[in-house]
Design a protein around this motif. Structure first.
Motif, PDB file in Angstrom:
ATOM      1  N   VAL A   4      44.174  34.954  47.169  1.00 41.18           N
ATOM      2  CA  VAL A   4      43.907  33.525  47.326  1.00 41.18           C
ATOM      3  C   VAL A   4      42.479  33.264  47.804  1.00 41.18           C
ATOM      4  O   VAL A   4      42.116  32.123  48.071  1.00 41.18           O
ATOM      5  N   LEU A   5      41.676  34.301  47.901  1.00 39.77           N
ATOM      6  CA  LEU A   5      40.312  34.156  48.421  1.00 39.77           C
ATOM      7  C   LEU A   5      39.332  33.847  47.292  1.00 39.77           C
ATOM      8  O   LEU A   5      39.110  34.678  46.403  1.00 39.77           O
ATOM      9  N   PHE A   6      38.760  32.649  47.335  1.00 39.97           N
ATOM     10  CA  PHE A   6      37.811  32.198  46.316  1.00 39.97           C
ATOM     11  C   PHE A   6      36.650  31.472  46.971  1.00 39.97           C
ATOM     12  O   PHE A   6      36.815  30.840  48.008  1.00 39.97           O
ATOM     13  N   THR A   7      35.483  31.576  46.344  1.00 39.41           N
ATOM     14  CA  THR A   7      34.295  30.868  46.795  1.00 39.41           C
ATOM     15  C   THR A   7      33.788  29.980  45.665  1.00 39.41           C
ATOM     16  O   THR A   7      34.123  30.183  44.496  1.00 39.41           O
ATOM     17  N   TYR A   8      32.962  29.014  46.041  1.00 45.48           N
ATOM     18  CA  TYR A   8      32.333  28.132  45.059  1.00 45.48           C
ATOM     19  C   TYR A   8      30.830  28.161  45.279  1.00 45.48           C
ATOM     20  O   TYR A   8      30.358  27.999  46.406  1.00 45.48           O
ATOM     21  N   ALA A   9      30.082  28.362  44.213  1.00 38.35           N
ATOM     22  CA  ALA A   9      28.619  28.347  44.269  1.00 38.35           C
ATOM     23  C   ALA A   9      28.121  27.112  43.525  1.00 38.35           C
ATOM     24  O   ALA A   9      28.201  27.044  42.298  1.00 38.35           O
ATOM     25  N   ALA A  10      27.653  26.126  44.267  1.00 34.70           N
ATOM     26  CA  ALA A  10      27.207  24.866  43.667  1.00 34.70           C
ATOM     27  C   ALA A  10      26.062  25.059  42.690  1.00 34.70           C
ATOM     28  O   ALA A  10      25.988  24.367  41.668  1.00 34.70           O
ATOM     29  N   ASP A  11      25.166  26.012  42.969  1.00 34.31           N
ATOM     30  CA  ASP A  11      24.006  26.202  42.095  1.00 34.31           C
ATOM     31  C   ASP A  11      24.392  26.701  40.706  1.00 34.31           C
ATOM     32  O   ASP A  11      23.795  26.325  39.707  1.00 34.31           O
ATOM     33  N   SER A  12      25.414  27.528  40.606  1.00 35.19           N
ATOM     34  CA  SER A  12      25.843  28.045  39.301  1.00 35.19           C
ATOM     35  C   SER A  12      27.086  27.326  38.775  1.00 35.19           C
ATOM     36  O   SER A  12      27.376  27.371  37.586  1.00 35.19           O
ATOM     37  N   GLY A  13      27.853  26.695  39.683  1.00 31.03           N
ATOM     38  CA  GLY A  13      29.099  26.045  39.299  1.00 31.03           C
ATOM     39  C   GLY A  13      30.266  27.009  39.178  1.00 31.03           C
ATOM     40  O   GLY A  13      31.343  26.636  38.735  1.00 31.03           O
ATOM     41  N   LEU A  14      30.065  28.260  39.593  1.00 30.30           N
ATOM     42  CA  LEU A  14      31.115  29.273  39.454  1.00 30.30           C
ATOM     43  C   LEU A  14      32.072  29.267  40.643  1.00 30.30           C
ATOM     44  O   LEU A  14      31.657  29.165  41.795  1.00 30.30           O
ATOM     45  N   ILE A  15      33.353  29.394  40.335  1.00 30.76           N
ATOM     46  CA  ILE A  15      34.389  29.628  41.334  1.00 30.76           C
ATOM     47  C   ILE A  15      34.746  31.093  41.181  1.00 30.76           C
ATOM     48  O   ILE A  15      35.294  31.505  40.159  1.00 30.76           O
ATOM     49  N   GLN A  16      34.395  31.875  42.198  1.00 26.24           N
ATOM     50  CA  GLN A  16      34.495  33.333  42.091  1.00 26.24           C
ATOM     51  C   GLN A  16      35.505  33.894  43.075  1.00 26.24           C
ATOM     52  O   GLN A  16      35.617  33.435  44.204  1.00 26.24           O
ATOM     53  N   SER A  17      36.243  34.909  42.614  1.00 23.70           N
ATOM     54  CA  SER A  17      37.149  35.625  43.500  1.00 23.70           C
ATOM     55  C   SER A  17      36.318  36.331  44.563  1.00 23.70           C
ATOM     56  O   SER A  17      35.314  36.975  44.254  1.00 23.70           O
ATOM     57  N   ALA A  18      36.759  36.217  45.813  1.00 25.55           N
ATOM     58  CA  ALA A  18      36.086  36.930  46.900  1.00 25.55           C
ATOM     59  C   ALA A  18      36.625  38.349  47.021  1.00 25.55           C
ATOM     60  O   ALA A  18      36.066  39.168  47.732  1.00 25.55           O
ATOM     61  N   THR A  19      37.688  38.636  46.297  1.00 30.57           N
ATOM     62  CA  THR A  19      38.346  39.938  46.367  1.00 30.57           C
ATOM     63  C   THR A  19      38.002  40.818  45.174  1.00 30.57           C
ATOM     64  O   THR A  19      37.717  42.000  45.329  1.00 30.57           O
ATOM     65  N   TYR A  20      38.037  40.243  43.992  1.00 30.53           N
ATOM     66  CA  TYR A  20      37.826  41.004  42.759  1.00 30.53           C
ATOM     67  C   TYR A  20      36.406  40.769  42.271  1.00 30.53           C
ATOM     68  O   TYR A  20      36.068  39.673  41.818  1.00 30.53           O
ATOM     69  N   ALA A  21      35.588  41.796  42.371  1.00 30.85           N
ATOM     70  CA  ALA A  21      34.154  41.695  42.080  1.00 30.85           C
ATOM     71  C   ALA A  21      33.890  41.150  40.682  1.00 30.85           C
ATOM     72  O   ALA A  21      34.505  41.583  39.697  1.00 30.85           O
ATOM     73  N   ASP A  22      32.975  40.200  40.630  1.00 32.41           N
ATOM     74  CA  ASP A  22      32.497  39.619  39.366  1.00 32.41           C
ATOM     75  C   ASP A  22      33.602  39.024  38.508  1.00 32.41           C
ATOM     76  O   ASP A  22      33.520  39.040  37.276  1.00 32.41           O
TER      77      ASP A  22
END
Length: 179
Positions: A77-95
């Motif tokens: 359930v760990l996710f981050t958001y990067a406003a500059d790229s618009g990506l919602i990325q898993s904090a657990t599963y790389a890339d």
């Protein structure tokens, strides 16, 4: 003491605005998850008051996403958001990033795939004022949850879907991004 009608109207409006703001989060979840999560601002019927987080479907790594009880432990359930790229990325599963990659799938239109900043299906915008996550190439579409709650072991889940933002009940589309 006499209060002028304009002051009286302003006081009533301010009181109502404050009351409505409190009501909008009257059923806030109790997030116990440690780490970055993206969760609904409203508990929205989650029976243990854990709230609803973006999550991989099933246990561990999965190529499909849904909304799930924000588990006290569990890194899917760990996710981050990067406003500059618009990506919602898993904090657990790389890339690995969230993508609107199956638009014809009414129950699971969102997947977890290899991150690619050039892929429009992976670009999202977050409006802090409205608390909406919108599809990057179509700002009229919001990431939301389905009305139906399913059992998911000791927890609960909902489909994570894309719906037109206008007319959608705020509790289904207002997200908190905790980095």
């Amino acid at each position: 003491m006499t209060i002028s009608p304009s002051i009286s109207t302003a006081l009533i409006a301010a009181t109502l605005a404050s009351w409505i703001a409190q009501l909008s989060f009257a059923d806030a979840p109790t997030i116990q998850t440690v780490g970055p999560v993206i969760h609904l601002a409203d508990n929205l019927g989650e029976e243990a008051s854990l709230g609803w987080c973006i999550d991989t479907e099933g246990r561990g790594l999965s190529d499909q996403l849904h909304a799930h009880s924000c588990k006290p432990t569990g890194d899917d359930v760990l996710f981050t958001y990067a406003a500059d790229s618009g990506l919602i990325q898993s904090a657990t599963y790389a890339d690995m990033c969230m993508a609107y990659n199956a638009p014809d799938n009414t129950e699971n239109p969102f997947g977890l795939i290899a991150c690619d900043e050039t892929d429009e299906a992976q670009r999202f915008t977050y409006d802090e004022a409205s608390m909406e996550i919108r599809l990057g190439n179509d700002g009229a579409q919001c990431v939301t949850v389905a009305a139906t709650i399913d059992d998911a072991g000791p927890f609960q889940s909902r489909d994570l879907i894309l719906t037109t933002c206008d007319g959608l009940v705020p509790s289904f589309k207002q997200w908190v991004i905790r980095q």
